[in-house]
Structure formats: structure tokens, C-alpha cells
Scaffold this motif. Structure first.
Motif, mmCIF file in Angstrom:
data_model
loop_
_atom_site.group_PDB
_atom_site.id
_atom_site.type_symbol
_atom_site.label_atom_id
_atom_site.label_comp_id
_atom_site.label_asym_id
_atom_site.label_seq_id
_atom_site.Cartn_x
_atom_site.Cartn_y
_atom_site.Cartn_z
ATOM 1 N N ARG A 41 0.807 -1.220 0.000
ATOM 2 C CA ARG A 41 0.000 0.000 0.000
ATOM 3 C C ARG A 41 0.847 1.281 0.000
ATOM 4 O O ARG A 41 0.561 2.245 -0.711
ATOM 5 N N GLY A 42 1.918 1.307 0.781
ATOM 6 C CA GLY A 42 2.726 2.515 0.889
ATOM 7 C C GLY A 42 3.376 2.897 -0.429
ATOM 8 O O GLY A 42 3.388 4.074 -0.813
ATOM 9 N N ILE A 43 3.917 1.920 -1.146
ATOM 10 C CA ILE A 43 4.579 2.200 -2.419
ATOM 11 C C ILE A 43 3.557 2.619 -3.473
ATOM 12 O O ILE A 43 3.808 3.521 -4.280
ATOM 13 N N ILE A 44 2.382 1.981 -3.438
ATOM 14 C CA ILE A 44 1.320 2.376 -4.381
ATOM 15 C C ILE A 44 0.950 3.836 -4.167
ATOM 16 O O ILE A 44 0.850 4.620 -5.120
ATOM 17 N N SER A 45 0.742 4.230 -2.926
ATOM 18 C CA SER A 45 0.358 5.614 -2.621
ATOM 19 C C SER A 45 1.441 6.594 -3.038
ATOM 20 O O SER A 45 1.148 7.674 -3.571
ATOM 21 N N LEU A 46 2.698 6.231 -2.802
ATOM 22 C CA LEU A 46 3.806 7.105 -3.185
ATOM 23 C C LEU A 46 3.855 7.290 -4.701
ATOM 24 O O LEU A 46 4.040 8.406 -5.197
ATOM 25 N N PHE A 47 3.645 6.201 -5.438
ATOM 26 C CA PHE A 47 3.627 6.284 -6.897
ATOM 27 C C PHE A 47 2.487 7.180 -7.379
ATOM 28 O O PHE A 47 2.686 8.041 -8.251
ATOM 29 N N CYS A 48 1.312 6.996 -6.808
ATOM 30 C CA CYS A 48 0.159 7.790 -7.234
ATOM 31 C C CYS A 48 0.379 9.275 -6.955
ATOM 32 O O CYS A 48 -0.012 10.128 -7.766
ATOM 33 N N ASP A 49 1.003 9.582 -5.831
ATOM 34 C CA ASP A 49 1.327 10.983 -5.538
ATOM 35 C C ASP A 49 2.260 11.566 -6.597
ATOM 36 O O ASP A 49 2.133 12.739 -6.978
ATOM 37 N N LYS A 50 3.197 10.749 -7.068
ATOM 38 C CA LYS A 50 4.178 11.212 -8.055
ATOM 39 C C LYS A 50 3.535 11.481 -9.417
ATOM 40 O O LYS A 50 3.848 12.467 -10.086
ATOM 41 N N VAL A 51 2.667 10.564 -9.852
ATOM 42 C CA VAL A 51 2.149 10.656 -11.222
ATOM 43 C C VAL A 51 0.808 11.383 -11.325
ATOM 44 O O VAL A 51 0.368 11.701 -12.423
ATOM 45 N N CYS A 52 0.173 11.659 -10.194
ATOM 46 C CA CYS A 52 -1.119 12.354 -10.224
ATOM 47 C C CYS A 52 -1.073 13.660 -11.021
ATOM 48 O O CYS A 52 -1.945 13.898 -11.867
ATOM 49 N N PRO A 53 -0.072 14.537 -10.821
ATOM 50 C CA PRO A 53 -0.029 15.770 -11.616
ATOM 51 C C PRO A 53 0.126 15.503 -13.118
ATOM 52 O O PRO A 53 -0.416 16.251 -13.947
ATOM 53 N N ILE A 54 0.863 14.442 -13.456
ATOM 54 C CA ILE A 54 1.039 14.091 -14.873
ATOM 55 C C ILE A 54 -0.297 13.680 -15.475
ATOM 56 O O ILE A 54 -0.682 14.140 -16.568
ATOM 57 N N MET A 55 -1.035 12.837 -14.776
ATOM 58 C CA MET A 55 -2.319 12.357 -15.278
ATOM 59 C C MET A 55 -3.326 13.503 -15.397
ATOM 60 O O MET A 55 -4.104 13.567 -16.352
ATOM 61 N N LYS A 56 -3.311 14.397 -14.432
ATOM 62 C CA LYS A 56 -4.227 15.548 -14.484
ATOM 63 C C LYS A 56 -3.919 16.433 -15.686
ATOM 64 O O LYS A 56 -4.830 16.966 -16.330
ATOM 65 N N GLN A 57 -2.638 16.591 -15.997
ATOM 66 C CA GLN A 57 -2.263 17.415 -17.151
ATOM 67 C C GLN A 57 -2.691 16.740 -18.455
ATOM 68 O O GLN A 57 -3.146 17.401 -19.389
ATOM 69 N N ILE A 58 -2.567 15.409 -18.513
ATOM 70 C CA ILE A 58 -3.016 14.674 -19.701
ATOM 71 C C ILE A 58 -4.516 14.895 -19.909
ATOM 72 O O ILE A 58 -4.975 15.155 -21.029
ATOM 73 N N LYS A 59 -5.269 14.817 -18.836
ATOM 74 C CA LYS A 59 -6.723 15.018 -18.940
ATOM 75 C C LYS A 59 -7.032 16.448 -19.384
ATOM 76 O O LYS A 59 -7.893 16.667 -20.256
ATOM 77 N N LYS A 60 -6.336 17.419 -18.817
ATOM 78 C CA LYS A 60 -6.554 18.825 -19.183
ATOM 79 C C LYS A 60 -6.242 19.055 -20.663
ATOM 80 O O LYS A 60 -6.988 19.728 -21.375
ATOM 81 N N ASN A 61 -5.142 18.478 -21.133
ATOM 82 C CA ASN A 61 -4.779 18.622 -22.544
ATOM 83 C C ASN A 61 -5.816 17.960 -23.453
ATOM 84 O O ASN A 61 -6.115 18.455 -24.543
ATOM 85 N N THR A 62 -6.357 16.807 -23.015
ATOM 86 C CA THR A 62 -7.381 16.120 -23.793
ATOM 87 C C THR A 62 -8.643 16.962 -23.883
ATOM 88 O O THR A 62 -9.265 17.068 -24.955
ATOM 89 N N GLN A 63 -9.034 17.590 -22.785
ATOM 90 C CA GLN A 63 -10.203 18.470 -22.797
ATOM 91 C C GLN A 63 -9.986 19.635 -23.762
ATOM 92 O O GLN A 63 -10.898 20.017 -24.507
ATOM 93 N N GLU A 64 -8.779 20.163 -23.777
ATOM 94 C CA GLU A 64 -8.472 21.274 -24.676
ATOM 95 C C GLU A 64 -8.509 20.821 -26.133
ATOM 96 O O GLU A 64 -9.004 21.547 -27.011
ATOM 97 N N MET A 65 -8.031 19.606 -26.419
ATOM 98 C CA MET A 65 -8.080 19.090 -27.792
ATOM 99 C C MET A 65 -9.522 18.946 -28.280
ATOM 100 O O MET A 65 -9.838 19.251 -29.435
ATOM 101 N N ILE A 66 -10.394 18.470 -27.398
ATOM 102 C CA ILE A 66 -11.805 18.336 -27.757
ATOM 103 C C ILE A 66 -12.403 19.701 -28.072
ATOM 104 O O ILE A 66 -13.127 19.878 -29.058
ATOM 105 N N HIS A 67 -12.083 20.687 -27.240
ATOM 106 C CA HIS A 67 -12.580 22.044 -27.463
ATOM 107 C C HIS A 67 -12.057 22.618 -28.779
ATOM 108 O O HIS A 67 -12.821 23.202 -29.564
#
Length: 397
Positions: free
Chosen positions: A344-370
Motif C-alpha cells: 500500500r505505501g509504495i502504491i500511494s507514493l507512486f500515485c502521488d508522483k504521477v497524479c499531476p502528470i495524469m491531471k495534465q493529460i486530462k486537461k490537454n485532452t479536454q483542450e483538444m476536444i474544445h
């Protein structure tokens, strides 16, 4: 129609050329294009000027444009455009608006001949106006392309970190050093037939996620579909994006209540189980799905790790199939696939690291749709003269 529009036949504007077989070519940097898009890259090209690519067989609405040296196969014509009369990109966009299905000359597979295309009546403004319109539309295309490339790079970064931590087992130890490379304890796991880090698990994906199924409301009942606003996902909606934000079909609240699909929350993982088998998307906006898919919902919301673990699971299923083509995935396939699941600890640490990356991917995808919506709505307005081409419009893009 604008007064300054000139009428042509397509034969006045282009020379249509046949594609050729590419099997004898060596690998290189030039794209080989077929009716479905890029097939490979080779060391030679057929043509090196901007060209409108016209399907000869297959999907007739998949008109393409290429402005780099390319090769086309025999199911795709390429064109030499008379640039005194037509801007190649403008002509591409013009033709992409037309319904060519009534020109189909095939008896089975949709087909088009030179004469089918040459007889098309085309209305164009002067070349200067075409060029201005093309520049506006290409500006939007460029922004969409840049966002797509950024997303590909961001996803590759997240995948690389996942592989480093959970495939090579070099996640940070208590001292911040790579675990396995620094001598971290590895133990033999009988189920997986290999060593894994101490205190990690061999289990199926259900250890951290719930498997959910979908269903389709009756197509015979209009109130389930007409004026619906709930996105309804099926395998054909998959477009290669990590996040799924829109679908071809939508259902109503009544339709949702009368089918076996739940309304899946954001960050649920969807797997296509029939059709395009084994494709993954992350739900980017609440949606339902049909029975050709499964959904995986993380029990604690850490979807980032679940997404990449699911990719590993699909790769394992493919390996079990000895390279054979999937026909379907069933729930027992998911439940019987053993994986190395981190603590559990390593999973949480990984998610903390990549969460900003995933959010940016989603934001860019929303912009592409627009941007795509903006381009597609602007396209007929510009071409019909309902919106004027001026510096203010150009600068606004």
C-alpha cells in the motif's frame, strides 16, 4: 453561396495517382499511408509535395492530408494539386465535408474510381482567400497536434516510472535508494514463479479493485436514447486517448435505470472485452458502458497505479494466448490472472508522483476536444462565407 465562388470539377484541380506496394521497401523515415492511416515508415517516397489522399477502397470518408514526403499503398490514391487554383489543405478540408457514399462503385467493399472523383463539382473562392482560411484552420490543427504529442510524452514518462518501480523493482527504499539495485530483499513467489520484493503480493487485480459490468438499454425504446445526456461508452469509442471524455451515443436517465450498467465515476478504468479487445481508457466524465466492456474501480481511489497494473494484466493475457488474436475477455480471465501487486505505501507514493502528470493529460485532452469542436464548427462557416477572414479572427487563434 458567396458571389466570388468559382465552380470547378475536381479534374480541374488535381491529378489522381495510384499508390503502390511497399513490401519491397526498407525501413526509413517516410510514412506509408493506407486508408486507415500510417502503416509503417520507409526509405523512399512516392511524392513530396502537399497532397490530398483519397480512399480507393474501404472507408470512403477517411480523406487524409499529408505535407511531408510519403508513400501510399494501392488502397489509397494520392493527388498532385494545381496550386494555382487550389490550396491543398483547403481542398482537403472541403472534400472532408462531402458525403461520397453515393459515388461508391463497389459491389462489396466500398470503392472509388478516378472518374468518380474527377466528376465532383467543387466551389472555391480565390486562392488568396483559400490560403488565409487554410492558415486559420491549420493553426488549430497545430495546437491539437502539439497537445497530442505532449500527452504521448507525459504518458511515456508515467509508464517509465511505473516500469522502473513495479517491473524492475527499483522503487525508493527507506533511504530513497533503488530497492532492488541497492540489495533490497527479494523472495521467491511460487504462484508467479519468480522473485518479488518482500511484503508484496501475488494476487489478481481484485485485490485492489472491483470488477463491474455494463449493459445496453433497449434500442427499441426512444425515451432511453432521444435527447440523452449521459455518455454511453462502447469499444468503437476508443480513440487512443488515455482519458475518455465523450462518446458517440448518449442515453437518458430512464435508459440508465433500464440497463445493467451503472453510472461509472471519473477515474474508473474501462477495458474493452469484445471488438477492439484489451483497450483501456480512464473515465474522464461520468458515463455508462455497454456489455462489451468491463470496468475496474479502485477501492481507495488510486486509479493511477490501477491503470498501469491493468496494462500489465492485458499483456499477461496476451502472452497466455501465445500470440493468438483475442476473441473476447471474460471476468474469469481477469480473476485468474496472477499479478505482482505492490504494498500500500509504495502504491500511494507512486500515485502521488504521477497524479499531476495524469491531471495534465486530462486537461490537454479536454483542450483538444474544445479545439476540434471549434475547428469543425468554424470550417463550414469560413467556407460558406458566413464568417469573414480577417486579422482579428486570425489573431484570436
Amino acid at each position: 453561396m458567396e458571389k466570388d465562388m468559382q465552380s470547378y470539377r475536381l479534374s480541374d484541380l488535381v491529378k489522381i495517382k495510384n499508390g503502390k506496394d511497399h513490401k519491397m521497401l526498407s525501413n526509413g523515415k517516410h510514412p506509408v499511408l493506407g486508408s486507415g492511416g500510417i502503416m509503417r515508415y520507409v526509405d523512399r517516397f512516392l511524392y513530396n509535395k502537399p497532397s490530398v489522399l483519397l480512399p480507393r477502397k474501404g472507408t470512403l470518408d477517411n480523406i487524409q492530408y499529408c505535407d511531408v514526403p510519403f508513400w501510399t499503398v494501392d488502397t489509397l490514391y494520392y493527388t498532385e494539386v494545381n496550386t494555382n487554383l487550389a490550396n491543398p489543405y483547403y481542398l482537403y478540408r472541403y472534400l472532408s465535408l462531402l458525403d461520397l457514399s453515393n459515388l461508391d462503385s463497389g459491389t462489396g467493399v466500398p470503392s472509388m474510381t478516378f472518374d468518380n472523383y474527377y466528376g465532383l463539382k467543387i466551389f472555391l473562392p480565390n486562392i488568396e482567400k483559400q490560403t488565409k482560411i487554410a492558415q486559420i484552420l491549420q493553426t488549430l490543427d497545430k495546437k491539437i497536434t502539439i497537445n497530442r504529442q505532449i500527452n504521448q510524452n507525459l504518458e511515456a514518462m508515467a509508464k517509465q516510472l511505473y516500469d522502473y518501480w513495479f517491473v524492475q523493482f527499483d522503487f525508493p527504499n527507506e533511504e530513497g535508494k533503488p530497492y532492488k539495485s541497492s540489495g533490497g530483499k527479494m523472495v521467491w513467489n511460487e504462484k508467479l514463479k519468480r522473485e518479488i520484493p518482500e511484503k508484496w503480493h501475488s494476487d489478481n487485480i481484485c485485490l485492489i479493485a472491483d470488477i463491474l459490468s455494463g449493459g445496453t438499454p433497449s434500442k427499441q425504446i426512444n425515451e432511453y436514447w432521444n435527447c440523452g445526456n449521459i455518455p454511453f461508452f462502447g469499444p468503437t469509442d476508443y480513440n487512443g486517448s488515455m482519458f475518455q471524455l465523450q462518446t458517440a451515443d448518449k442515453i437518458t436517465e430512464s435508459g440508465l435505470q433500464h440497463c445493467s450498467s451503472a453510472l461509472f465515476e471519473e477515474n474508473t478504468i474501462i477495458i474493452t472485452a469484445r471488438g477492439s479487445i484489451g483497450k483501456l481508457v480512464i473515465v474522464g466524465t461520468p458515463m455508462a458502458m455497454n456489455q462489451s466492456c468491463y470496468a475496474l474501480k479502485s477501492r481507495n481511489g488510486e486509479y493511477e497505479y490501477l491503470y498501469f497494473l491493468t496494462i500489465q494484466m492485458i499483456e499477461s493475457l496476451k502472452a497466455k494466448g501465445s500470440g493468438s488474436v483475442f476473441k473476447s475477455i471474460i471476468a474469469s480471465d481477469i480473476e485468474n490472472t496472477m499479478l505482482c501487486v505492490a504494498n500500500r505505501g509504495i502504491i500511494s507514493l507512486f500515485c502521488d508522483k504521477v497524479c499531476p502528470i495524469m491531471k495534465q493529460i486530462k486537461k490537454n485532452t479536454q483542450e483538444m476536444i474544445h479545439l476540434t469542436k471549434q475547428r469543425d464548427e468554424l470550417l463550414p462557416l469560413l467556407m460558406n462565407g458566413q464568417v469573414s477572414v480577417n486579422s482579428d479572427l486570425s489573431n484570436g487563434l
